[in-house]
Design a protein around this motif. Structure first.
Motif, PDB file in Angstrom:
ATOM      1  N   ARG A 268       0.841  -1.207   0.000  1.00 49.12           N
ATOM      2  CA  ARG A 268       0.000   0.000   0.000  1.00 49.12           C
ATOM      3  C   ARG A 268       0.874   1.254   0.000  1.00 49.12           C
ATOM      4  NH1 ARG A 268      -5.410   0.084   2.554  1.00 49.12           N
ATOM      5  NH2 ARG A 268      -4.733   2.121   3.283  1.00 49.12           N
ATOM      6  N   LEU A 269       0.400   2.291  -0.653  1.00 49.70           N
ATOM      7  CA  LEU A 269       1.152   3.535  -0.747  1.00 49.70           C
ATOM      8  C   LEU A 269       1.437   4.139   0.624  1.00 49.70           C
ATOM      9  CD1 LEU A 269       2.392   5.872  -2.307  1.00 49.70           C
ATOM     10  CD2 LEU A 269       0.091   6.812  -2.577  1.00 49.70           C
ATOM     11  N   ASP A 270       0.442   4.203   1.500  1.00 41.21           N
ATOM     12  CA  ASP A 270       0.670   4.817   2.809  1.00 41.21           C
ATOM     13  C   ASP A 270       1.715   4.054   3.614  1.00 41.21           C
ATOM     14  OD1 ASP A 270      -1.118   2.689   3.165  1.00 41.21           O
ATOM     15  OD2 ASP A 270      -2.312   3.724   4.674  1.00 41.21           O
ATOM     16  N   LYS A 271       1.703   2.736   3.512  1.00 41.88           N
ATOM     17  CA  LYS A 271       2.700   1.939   4.230  1.00 41.88           C
ATOM     18  C   LYS A 271       4.090   2.142   3.627  1.00 41.88           C
ATOM     19  CE  LYS A 271       3.865  -2.504   6.122  1.00 41.88           C
ATOM     20  NZ  LYS A 271       3.493  -3.879   6.361  1.00 41.88           N
ATOM     21  N   TYR A 272       4.174   2.205   2.296  1.00 44.82           N
ATOM     22  CA  TYR A 272       5.467   2.424   1.648  1.00 44.82           C
ATOM     23  C   TYR A 272       6.074   3.766   2.065  1.00 44.82           C
ATOM     24  CZ  TYR A 272       9.178   2.943  -1.696  1.00 44.82           C
ATOM     25  OH  TYR A 272      10.421   3.134  -2.251  1.00 44.82           O
ATOM     26  N   LEU A 273       5.254   4.812   2.096  1.00 50.01           N
ATOM     27  CA  LEU A 273       5.754   6.126   2.499  1.00 50.01           C
ATOM     28  C   LEU A 273       6.295   6.098   3.921  1.00 50.01           C
ATOM     29  CD1 LEU A 273       2.959   8.376   0.959  1.00 50.01           C
ATOM     30  CD2 LEU A 273       5.316   8.121   0.138  1.00 50.01           C
ATOM     31  N   LYS A 274       5.671   5.306   4.774  1.00 51.72           N
ATOM     32  CA  LYS A 274       6.115   5.190   6.165  1.00 51.72           C
ATOM     33  C   LYS A 274       7.398   4.364   6.287  1.00 51.72           C
ATOM     34  CE  LYS A 274       5.728   3.317  10.525  1.00 51.72           C
ATOM     35  NZ  LYS A 274       6.738   2.390  10.933  1.00 51.72           N
ATOM     36  N   VAL A 275       7.436   3.159   5.693  1.00 50.62           N
ATOM     37  CA  VAL A 275       8.618   2.305   5.858  1.00 50.62           C
ATOM     38  C   VAL A 275       9.840   2.884   5.148  1.00 50.62           C
ATOM     39  CG1 VAL A 275       7.286   0.198   6.226  1.00 50.62           C
ATOM     40  CG2 VAL A 275       8.144   0.716   3.941  1.00 50.62           C
TER      41      VAL A 275
ATOM     42  N   LYS B  62      10.353  -3.382   0.843  1.00 49.49           N
ATOM     43  CA  LYS B  62      10.591  -4.276   1.971  1.00 49.49           C
ATOM     44  C   LYS B  62       9.547  -3.982   3.037  1.00 49.49           C
ATOM     45  CE  LYS B  62      15.549  -4.775   1.393  1.00 49.49           C
ATOM     46  NZ  LYS B  62      16.859  -4.650   2.005  1.00 49.49           N
ATOM     47  N   GLU B  63       9.091  -5.017   3.714  1.00 50.07           N
ATOM     48  CA  GLU B  63       8.057  -4.848   4.737  1.00 50.07           C
ATOM     49  C   GLU B  63       8.564  -4.086   5.971  1.00 50.07           C
ATOM     50  OE1 GLU B  63       4.739  -5.614   4.854  1.00 50.07           O
ATOM     51  OE2 GLU B  63       4.904  -6.075   2.723  1.00 50.07           O
ATOM     52  N   ASN B  64       9.716  -4.473   6.483  1.00 48.56           N
ATOM     53  CA  ASN B  64      10.248  -3.855   7.702  1.00 48.56           C
ATOM     54  C   ASN B  64      11.739  -3.573   7.565  1.00 48.56           C
ATOM     55  OD1 ASN B  64       7.812  -3.993   9.318  1.00 48.56           O
ATOM     56  ND2 ASN B  64       8.111  -6.214   9.270  1.00 48.56           N
ATOM     57  N   PRO B  65      12.112  -2.573   6.761  1.00 53.28           N
ATOM     58  CA  PRO B  65      13.546  -2.294   6.620  1.00 53.28           C
ATOM     59  C   PRO B  65      14.096  -1.596   7.863  1.00 53.28           C
ATOM     60  CG  PRO B  65      12.277  -0.666   5.444  1.00 53.28           C
ATOM     61  CD  PRO B  65      11.305  -1.692   5.963  1.00 53.28           C
TER      62      PRO B  65
ATOM     63  N   LYS C 253      16.472   1.217   9.720  1.00 49.21           N
ATOM     64  CA  LYS C 253      16.616   2.650   9.463  1.00 49.21           C
ATOM     65  C   LYS C 253      17.671   2.923   8.385  1.00 49.21           C
ATOM     66  CE  LYS C 253      17.516   6.920  11.988  1.00 49.21           C
ATOM     67  NZ  LYS C 253      17.821   7.498  13.286  1.00 49.21           N
ATOM     68  N   GLU C 254      18.771   2.180   8.436  1.00 50.15           N
ATOM     69  CA  GLU C 254      19.865   2.370   7.484  1.00 50.15           C
ATOM     70  C   GLU C 254      19.470   1.955   6.065  1.00 50.15           C
ATOM     71  OE1 GLU C 254      20.300   0.272  10.274  1.00 50.15           O
ATOM     72  OE2 GLU C 254      20.919   1.951  11.512  1.00 50.15           O
ATOM     73  N   GLU C 255      18.522   1.021   5.941  1.00 53.98           N
ATOM     74  CA  GLU C 255      18.101   0.524   4.630  1.00 53.98           C
ATOM     75  C   GLU C 255      17.007   1.380   3.995  1.00 53.98           C
ATOM     76  OE1 GLU C 255      16.752  -3.290   5.972  1.00 53.98           O
ATOM     77  OE2 GLU C 255      18.554  -4.279   5.226  1.00 53.98           O
ATOM     78  N   ALA C 256      16.358   2.212   4.769  1.00 49.61           N
ATOM     79  CA  ALA C 256      15.189   2.961   4.289  1.00 49.61           C
ATOM     80  C   ALA C 256      15.504   3.820   3.067  1.00 49.61           C
ATOM     81  CB  ALA C 256      14.611   3.812   5.406  1.00 49.61           C
ATOM     82  N   ALA C 257      16.633   4.493   3.068  1.00 51.07           N
ATOM     83  CA  ALA C 257      16.979   5.376   1.957  1.00 51.07           C
ATOM     84  C   ALA C 257      17.259   4.610   0.667  1.00 51.07           C
ATOM     85  CB  ALA C 257      18.178   6.231   2.323  1.00 51.07           C
ATOM     86  N   SER C 258      17.563   3.331   0.757  1.00 50.79           N
ATOM     87  CA  SER C 258      17.833   2.541  -0.449  1.00 50.79           C
ATOM     88  C   SER C 258      16.551   2.052  -1.119  1.00 50.79           C
ATOM     89  CB  SER C 258      18.727   1.341  -0.110  1.00 50.79           C
ATOM     90  OG  SER C 258      18.018   0.423   0.701  1.00 50.79           O
ATOM     91  N   LEU C 259      15.403   2.312  -0.516  1.00 56.95           N
ATOM     92  CA  LEU C 259      14.132   1.883  -1.097  1.00 56.95           C
ATOM     93  C   LEU C 259      13.673   2.794  -2.232  1.00 56.95           C
ATOM     94  CD1 LEU C 259      12.096   0.904   2.089  1.00 56.95           C
ATOM     95  CD2 LEU C 259      13.454  -0.563   0.602  1.00 56.95           C
ATOM     96  N   TYR C 260      14.261   3.977  -2.345  1.00 61.70           N
ATOM     97  CA  TYR C 260      13.861   4.923  -3.382  1.00 61.70           C
ATOM     98  C   TYR C 260      15.071   5.734  -3.852  1.00 61.70           C
ATOM     99  CZ  TYR C 260      14.023   8.258   0.459  1.00 61.70           C
ATOM    100  OH  TYR C 260      14.428   9.018   1.521  1.00 61.70           O
ATOM    101  N   ARG C 261      14.892   6.360  -5.013  1.00 66.47           N
ATOM    102  CA  ARG C 261      15.916   7.251  -5.560  1.00 66.47           C
ATOM    103  C   ARG C 261      15.247   8.588  -5.863  1.00 66.47           C
ATOM    104  NH1 ARG C 261      17.604   7.466 -11.296  1.00 66.47           N
ATOM    105  NH2 ARG C 261      16.205   5.693 -11.456  1.00 66.47           N
ATOM    106  N   VAL C 262      15.806   9.668  -5.343  1.00 69.35           N
ATOM    107  CA  VAL C 262      15.235  10.997  -5.584  1.00 69.35           C
ATOM    108  C   VAL C 262      15.558  11.418  -7.014  1.00 69.35           C
ATOM    109  CG1 VAL C 262      15.238  13.415  -4.883  1.00 69.35           C
ATOM    110  CG2 VAL C 262      15.441  11.629  -3.151  1.00 69.35           C
ATOM    111  N   LEU C 263      14.506  11.743  -7.768  1.00 69.55           N
ATOM    112  CA  LEU C 263      14.677  12.174  -9.150  1.00 69.55           C
ATOM    113  C   LEU C 263      14.749  13.690  -9.261  1.00 69.55           C
ATOM    114  CD1 LEU C 263      12.151   9.750 -10.863  1.00 69.55           C
ATOM    115  CD2 LEU C 263      14.619   9.484 -10.644  1.00 69.55           C
TER     116      LEU C 263
END
Length: 97
Positions: free
Chosen positions: A2-9, A64-67, A69-79
């Protein structure tokens, strides 16, 4: 996911309830379409999130369901980041005022 969960994790937004509110106010788009909190996010999707006076565009790199803190930034790339167009700022002021 879900989008809301992705934004949080991914830590783009601090709390899931806040992420849901942001989605409900049509401040998040997936692939240039307004998205609801329940929308599904897939790898490769482009998210445009409006934070106050700027719009941040990111690409989903991983899910990822429960990344940690250190892994969180690797879930996305700022364009990119762009300021909110002037007419939208005035519209917000009208709504708030």
């Amino acid at each position: 996911m879900r989008l809301d969960k992705y934004l949080k994790v991914s830590r783009l937004i601090k709390r899931r309830t806040l992420a849901k509110e942001v989605c409900d106010k049509a401040r998040v788009e997936i692939n240039d379409r307004p998205a609801k909190a329940s929308s599904n996010v897939k790898i490769g999707d482009k998210l445009a999130i409006r934070f106050g006076q700027k719009i941040v565009t990111v690409q989903v790199e991983d899910i990822k369901e429960n990344p940690r803190k250190e892994e969180a930034a690797s879930l996305y790339r700022v364009l990119g980041e762009v300021p909110v167009p002037r007419d939208e700022k005035e519209e917000d002021a009208y709504i708030k005022g």
